[in-house]
Design an enzyme around this catalytic site. Structure first.
Site, PDB file in Angstrom:
ATOM      1  N   CYS A  89      50.074  33.406 114.474  1.00  0.00           N
ATOM      2  CA  CYS A  89      49.065  34.269 113.852  1.00  0.00           C
ATOM      3  C   CYS A  89      49.541  35.730 113.848  1.00  0.00           C
ATOM      4  O   CYS A  89      49.872  36.283 114.901  1.00  0.00           O
ATOM      5  CB  CYS A  89      47.735  34.139 114.592  1.00  0.00           C
ATOM      6  N   GLY A 201      53.091  25.552 104.252  1.00  0.00           N
ATOM      7  CA  GLY A 201      53.162  26.796 103.501  1.00  0.00           C
ATOM      8  C   GLY A 201      53.325  26.593 102.010  1.00  0.00           C
ATOM      9  O   GLY A 201      54.343  26.073 101.547  1.00  0.00           O
ATOM     10  N   ARG A 223      45.205  26.011 102.389  1.00  0.00           N
ATOM     11  CA  ARG A 223      44.363  26.554 101.326  1.00  0.00           C
ATOM     12  C   ARG A 223      44.094  25.568 100.205  1.00  0.00           C
ATOM     13  O   ARG A 223      42.993  25.533  99.659  1.00  0.00           O
ATOM     14  CB  ARG A 223      44.991  27.852 100.784  1.00  0.00           C
TER      15      ARG A 223
HETATM   16  C1  LIG Z   1      41.303  31.593 106.079  1.00  0.00           C
HETATM   17  C2  LIG Z   1      42.530  31.177 106.858  1.00  0.00           C
HETATM   18  C3  LIG Z   1      42.465  31.110 108.243  1.00  0.00           C
HETATM   19  C4  LIG Z   1      43.578  30.712 108.972  1.00  0.00           C
HETATM   20  N1  LIG Z   1      43.462  30.541 110.327  1.00  0.00           N
HETATM   21  C5  LIG Z   1      44.520  30.024 111.038  1.00  0.00           C
HETATM   22  C6  LIG Z   1      44.380  29.656 112.401  1.00  0.00           C
HETATM   23  O1  LIG Z   1      43.298  29.714 112.989  1.00  0.00           O
HETATM   24  N2  LIG Z   1      45.478  29.193 113.041  1.00  0.00           N
HETATM   25  C7  LIG Z   1      46.698  29.048 112.419  1.00  0.00           C
HETATM   26  O2  LIG Z   1      47.668  28.613 113.048  1.00  0.00           O
HETATM   27  N3  LIG Z   1      46.833  29.363 111.120  1.00  0.00           N
HETATM   28  C8  LIG Z   1      45.785  29.815 110.415  1.00  0.00           C
HETATM   29  N4  LIG Z   1      45.906  30.038 109.081  1.00  0.00           N
HETATM   30  C9  LIG Z   1      47.192  29.731 108.417  1.00  0.00           C
HETATM   31  C10 LIG Z   1      47.193  28.276 107.916  1.00  0.00           C
HETATM   32  O3  LIG Z   1      47.067  27.368 108.975  1.00  0.00           O
HETATM   33  C11 LIG Z   1      48.480  27.955 107.148  1.00  0.00           C
HETATM   34  O4  LIG Z   1      49.567  28.091 108.024  1.00  0.00           O
HETATM   35  C12 LIG Z   1      48.685  28.904 105.970  1.00  0.00           C
HETATM   36  O5  LIG Z   1      47.522  29.079 105.201  1.00  0.00           O
HETATM   37  C13 LIG Z   1      49.824  28.374 105.059  1.00  0.00           C
HETATM   38  O6  LIG Z   1      49.508  27.094 104.577  1.00  0.00           O
HETATM   39  P1  LIG Z   1      48.906  26.868 103.087  1.00  0.00           P
HETATM   40  O7  LIG Z   1      49.816  27.603 102.139  1.00  0.00           O
HETATM   41  O8  LIG Z   1      48.938  25.373 102.899  1.00  0.00           O
HETATM   42  O9  LIG Z   1      47.523  27.453 103.079  1.00  0.00           O
HETATM   43  C14 LIG Z   1      44.805  30.428 108.324  1.00  0.00           C
HETATM   44  C15 LIG Z   1      44.866  30.500 106.930  1.00  0.00           C
HETATM   45  C16 LIG Z   1      43.734  30.860 106.192  1.00  0.00           C
HETATM   46  C17 LIG Z   1      43.827  30.889 104.683  1.00  0.00           C
END
Ligand SMILES: Cc1cc2nc3c(=O)[nH]c(=O)nc-3n(C[C@H](O)[C@H](O)[C@H](O)COP(=O)(O)O)c2cc1C
Length: 321
Positions: A89, A201, A223
């Site tokens: 994070c 990602g 997402r």
């Molecule tokens: C609204 C939001 C909150 C997130 N909260 C966390 C979290 O609590 N812990 C974490 O490891 N990643 C968190 N992420 C990152 C996601 O787990 C993920 O790694 C990131 O969105 C990339 O993946 P994606 O492109 O499939 O969305 C968050 C992402 C979003 C959009």
């Protein structure tokens, strides 16, 4: 082949997880991140597991071995299936607290946390992290990190395939500005073939997902699933060969029927995650408007079922003109 629902604060709460489980019986779900302090203080409302929810992974963050051990006990009693450490994070608040992405360059401490958790539970321990920090694309830090933490007992890594930039970039921008580097995740997999290294990602397309699943054996999506939960239906049909006949309307009804008295007093939380259910269909706008009016009205939650739909004609990406 494993597909994971990424942890997302404000999104992967018990309500969204309940919705996801209705659509997909195969996806492995993550909770939102919770800090060890918050969990120990007793803030576990969203960290209890429904029987129907499994498999579900609890994600925690912190920087104190004893607290990690204590949390491991709590999460074991709460019946989670895996404990995941958030080492990715980039939020300023989290980094100020000394945890999250900044711990990529403190592998000795994280290895101690892993040992500490493992001494308190038999649950598997995993780590979600990024490829590195700042603009440096060398893999030396992450290689050392994986080496030390795997020697301490962590055998599974979920890698968000980009760096975290800790100064000057918002949390949101940190999910799009640092470039995606899937090839570098592949390199880590080649260096550590005995570990499970899964990719995360930017994955939004079914064909890409299929390709990545073949290579990595496990893919995490965030997402895309939140913005279009019915994509899970495509996943179920095309990847797990499920033959669920549930329409979007059936899913809504099943979800509403699972809500209890307390949930209906918590209308906003209970209903807000339904907003994207009709994404890609000609009902999208009408549904969003209807849901919004239901959330703001005094009507009983069951009245959501009055949504005027035509389930037989309901298709994804209908051309409504
Ligand atoms: C609204 C939001 C909150 C997130 N909260 C966390 C979290 O609590 N812990 C974490 O490891 N990643 C968190 N992420 C990152 C996601 O787990 C993920 O790694 C990131 O969105 C990339 O993946 P994606 O492109 O499939 O969305 C968050 C992402 C979003 C959009």
């Amino acid at each position: 082949m494993k597909i994971f629902l990424a942890p997302m604060v404000g999104r992967t709460d018990k309500y969204f997880r309940r919705l996801v489980r209705i659509i997909s019986s195969n996806i492995i779900m993550f909770t939102e991140m919770i800090t060890v302090d918050s969990l120990i203080r007793g803030n576990i409302r969203n960290y209890t597991v429904d029987k129907s929810e499994h498999p579900v992974v609890a994600q925690i963050a912190g920087n104190d071995s004893k607290k990690f051990a204590e949390c491991a006990e709590i999460l074991t009693t709460s019946d989670f299936d895996e404990i995941n450490l958030n080492i990715g994070c980039p939020s300023a608040k989290v980094v100020k607290g000394g945890f999250g992405a900044c711990q990529i360059v403190d592998p000795y401490s994280v290895a101690k946390f892993v040992e500490s958790i493992k001494s308190s539970t038999d649950l598997p321990v995993s780590i979600k992290t990024r490829l590195g920090l700042g603009f440096d694309q060398s893999l030396e830090d992450i290689k050392k990190f994986i080496k030390l933490t795997s020697e301490a007992g962590c055998k599974t890594f979920y890698i968000h395939a980009r760096n975290a930039i800790l100064n000057g970039l918002s949390t949101r921008k940190n999910r799009s500005v640092p470039p995606l580097r899937y090839d570098d995740v592949m390199k880590l997999k080649e260096i550590y073939p005995h570990l499970d290294i899964y990719i995360n990602g930017g994955i939004v397309d079914l064909e890409d997902l299929k390709k990545l699943l073949k290579i990595y054996g496990g893919v995490m999506l965030g997402r895309k699933i939140y913005d279009d939960p019915m994509f899970l239906n495509d996943i179920e049909k095309n990847i797990y060969s499920s033959n669920s006949k549930l329409s979007t309307y059936d899913i809504i009804c099943r979800y509403i029927d699972q809500l209890d008295e307390e949930d209906s007093h918590n209308k906003l939380y209970a209903l807000k995650h339904l907003v994207n259910l009709y994404k890609g269909t000609c009902y999208a706008k009408k549904w969003r408007k209807f849901l919004h009016s239901m959330i703001n009205s005094d009507q009983p939650i069951q009245n959501i079922k009055n949504f005027d739909y035509r389930s037989n004609n309901e298709k994804r990406e209908i051309n409504c003109s």
